[in-house]
Design a protein around this motif. Sequence first.
Motif, PDB file in Angstrom:
ATOM      1  N   ILE A  44       0.865  -1.183   0.000  1.00 57.61           N
ATOM      2  CA  ILE A  44       0.000   0.000   0.000  1.00 57.61           C
ATOM      3  C   ILE A  44       0.900   1.231   0.000  1.00 57.61           C
ATOM      4  O   ILE A  44       1.682   1.430   0.927  1.00 57.61           O
ATOM      5  N   PHE A  45       0.788   2.034  -1.061  1.00 59.85           N
ATOM      6  CA  PHE A  45       1.532   3.293  -1.154  1.00 59.85           C
ATOM      7  C   PHE A  45       0.568   4.429  -0.845  1.00 59.85           C
ATOM      8  O   PHE A  45      -0.371   4.672  -1.595  1.00 59.85           O
ATOM      9  N   LYS A  46       0.800   5.108   0.285  1.00 52.49           N
ATOM     10  CA  LYS A  46      -0.033   6.243   0.677  1.00 52.49           C
ATOM     11  C   LYS A  46       0.652   7.516   0.185  1.00 52.49           C
ATOM     12  O   LYS A  46       1.806   7.762   0.508  1.00 52.49           O
ATOM     13  N   HIS A  47      -0.085   8.304  -0.571  1.00 54.18           N
ATOM     14  CA  HIS A  47       0.494   9.469  -1.243  1.00 54.18           C
ATOM     15  C   HIS A  47      -0.357  10.712  -1.011  1.00 54.18           C
ATOM     16  O   HIS A  47      -1.583  10.673  -1.114  1.00 54.18           O
ATOM     17  N   SER A  48       0.310  11.814  -0.692  1.00 57.32           N
ATOM     18  CA  SER A  48      -0.356  13.108  -0.582  1.00 57.32           C
ATOM     19  C   SER A  48      -0.141  13.867  -1.882  1.00 57.32           C
ATOM     20  O   SER A  48       0.986  14.221  -2.220  1.00 57.32           O
ATOM     21  N   THR A  49      -1.217  14.108  -2.598  1.00 57.04           N
ATOM     22  CA  THR A  49      -1.119  14.748  -3.911  1.00 57.04           C
ATOM     23  C   THR A  49      -0.737  16.224  -3.825  1.00 57.04           C
ATOM     24  O   THR A  49      -0.424  16.829  -4.848  1.00 57.04           O
ATOM     25  N   ARG A  50      -0.755  16.813  -2.641  1.00 53.27           N
ATOM     26  CA  ARG A  50      -0.377  18.219  -2.483  1.00 53.27           C
ATOM     27  C   ARG A  50       1.051  18.422  -1.982  1.00 53.27           C
ATOM     28  O   ARG A  50       1.476  19.551  -1.787  1.00 53.27           O
ATOM     29  N   CYS A  51       1.756  17.340  -1.748  1.00 49.82           N
ATOM     30  CA  CYS A  51       3.082  17.427  -1.134  1.00 49.82           C
ATOM     31  C   CYS A  51       4.177  17.144  -2.152  1.00 49.82           C
ATOM     32  O   CYS A  51       4.210  16.081  -2.763  1.00 49.82           O
ATOM     33  N   GLY A  52       5.079  18.094  -2.315  1.00 48.47           N
ATOM     34  CA  GLY A  52       6.184  17.942  -3.255  1.00 48.47           C
ATOM     35  C   GLY A  52       7.114  16.806  -2.875  1.00 48.47           C
ATOM     36  O   GLY A  52       7.611  16.083  -3.748  1.00 48.47           O
ATOM     37  N   ILE A  53       7.362  16.626  -1.590  1.00 49.36           N
ATOM     38  CA  ILE A  53       8.228  15.537  -1.140  1.00 49.36           C
ATOM     39  C   ILE A  53       7.580  14.198  -1.465  1.00 49.36           C
ATOM     40  O   ILE A  53       8.234  13.274  -1.941  1.00 49.36           O
ATOM     41  N   SER A  54       6.278  14.096  -1.218  1.00 51.18           N
ATOM     42  CA  SER A  54       5.560  12.866  -1.528  1.00 51.18           C
ATOM     43  C   SER A  54       5.651  12.560  -3.026  1.00 51.18           C
ATOM     44  O   SER A  54       5.868  11.407  -3.421  1.00 51.18           O
ATOM     45  N   ARG A  55       5.511  13.560  -3.854  1.00 50.70           N
ATOM     46  CA  ARG A  55       5.605  13.389  -5.311  1.00 50.70           C
ATOM     47  C   ARG A  55       7.005  12.921  -5.703  1.00 50.70           C
ATOM     48  O   ARG A  55       7.172  12.016  -6.514  1.00 50.70           O
ATOM     49  N   MET A  56       8.034  13.535  -5.096  1.00 52.57           N
ATOM     50  CA  MET A  56       9.411  13.170  -5.410  1.00 52.57           C
ATOM     51  C   MET A  56       9.674  11.709  -5.022  1.00 52.57           C
ATOM     52  O   MET A  56      10.241  10.938  -5.805  1.00 52.57           O
ATOM     53  N   VAL A  57       9.249  11.318  -3.822  1.00 50.79           N
ATOM     54  CA  VAL A  57       9.443   9.938  -3.365  1.00 50.79           C
ATOM     55  C   VAL A  57       8.691   8.966  -4.261  1.00 50.79           C
ATOM     56  O   VAL A  57       9.209   7.908  -4.635  1.00 50.79           O
ATOM     57  N   MET A  58       7.464   9.330  -4.647  1.00 46.82           N
ATOM     58  CA  MET A  58       6.690   8.450  -5.514  1.00 46.82           C
ATOM     59  C   MET A  58       7.370   8.286  -6.877  1.00 46.82           C
ATOM     60  O   MET A  58       7.439   7.177  -7.409  1.00 46.82           O
ATOM     61  N   ASN A  59       7.880   9.370  -7.434  1.00 44.63           N
ATOM     62  CA  ASN A  59       8.582   9.282  -8.719  1.00 44.63           C
ATOM     63  C   ASN A  59       9.797   8.355  -8.619  1.00 44.63           C
ATOM     64  O   ASN A  59      10.052   7.558  -9.527  1.00 44.63           O
ATOM     65  N   GLN A  60      10.538   8.466  -7.513  1.00 44.42           N
ATOM     66  CA  GLN A  60      11.692   7.581  -7.312  1.00 44.42           C
ATOM     67  C   GLN A  60      11.230   6.130  -7.168  1.00 44.42           C
ATOM     68  O   GLN A  60      11.848   5.222  -7.722  1.00 44.42           O
ATOM     69  N   PHE A  61      10.152   5.927  -6.424  1.00 49.02           N
ATOM     70  CA  PHE A  61       9.598   4.587  -6.234  1.00 49.02           C
ATOM     71  C   PHE A  61       9.214   3.983  -7.583  1.00 49.02           C
ATOM     72  O   PHE A  61       9.560   2.836  -7.876  1.00 49.02           O
ATOM     73  N   VAL A  62       8.520   4.752  -8.393  1.00 44.37           N
ATOM     74  CA  VAL A  62       8.097   4.272  -9.715  1.00 44.37           C
ATOM     75  C   VAL A  62       9.312   3.897 -10.554  1.00 44.37           C
ATOM     76  O   VAL A  62       9.342   2.827 -11.175  1.00 44.37           O
ATOM     77  N   SER A  63      10.331   4.737 -10.571  1.00 45.54           N
ATOM     78  CA  SER A  63      11.493   4.449 -11.411  1.00 45.54           C
ATOM     79  C   SER A  63      12.278   3.239 -10.921  1.00 45.54           C
ATOM     80  O   SER A  63      12.854   2.514 -11.723  1.00 45.54           O
ATOM     81  N   GLN A  64      12.264   2.968  -9.608  1.00 44.91           N
ATOM     82  CA  GLN A  64      13.035   1.850  -9.055  1.00 44.91           C
ATOM     83  C   GLN A  64      12.231   0.554  -8.943  1.00 44.91           C
ATOM     84  O   GLN A  64      12.816  -0.516  -8.793  1.00 44.91           O
ATOM     85  N   TYR A  65      10.917   0.636  -9.012  1.00 42.52           N
ATOM     86  CA  TYR A  65      10.070  -0.533  -8.777  1.00 42.52           C
ATOM     87  C   TYR A  65      10.308  -1.603  -9.841  1.00 42.52           C
ATOM     88  O   TYR A  65      10.307  -1.318 -11.037  1.00 42.52           O
ATOM     89  N   ASP A  66      10.515  -2.826  -9.394  1.00 38.89           N
ATOM     90  CA  ASP A  66      10.712  -3.959 -10.291  1.00 38.89           C
ATOM     91  C   ASP A  66       9.342  -4.503 -10.692  1.00 38.89           C
ATOM     92  O   ASP A  66       8.600  -5.008  -9.844  1.00 38.89           O
TER      93      ASP A  66
END
Length: 126
Positions: A44-66
Amino acid sequence: MGLFNKIFGSTEPKEEKVLPWIALNSIEQLNAIEDKSKTKTQLIFKHSTRCGISRMVMNQFVSQYDLGTNADLYYLDLLSYRYVSNETGYKFQVLHESPQLLVIKNGIAVTHASHGAINDLDLSKY
């Protein structure tokens, strides 16, 4: 041109990686996640759509996810579904943070991480 593109970026469109997200938008889904976790890891990935840090972490997660990871991957927009986010914390006994990744196995959260620590998790262990 190679150095110029390295510094300023290429004008060629990048192929965007798309993860097999399952929208988590109801409390009833949490019971299904708990049941499914007995045979397959649930994330479960919990994401805040208004938070820049959350967006940055999610982008990194997406790029690294196998994409070969043997798990169901849920996306929870915690601003739109705050009540689901709250119930997730109660059900799996995890304090709320954002962004946050929960790894559910055998009906419990076996680990969780927030912020940059999300991308340090070795999901292959689960």
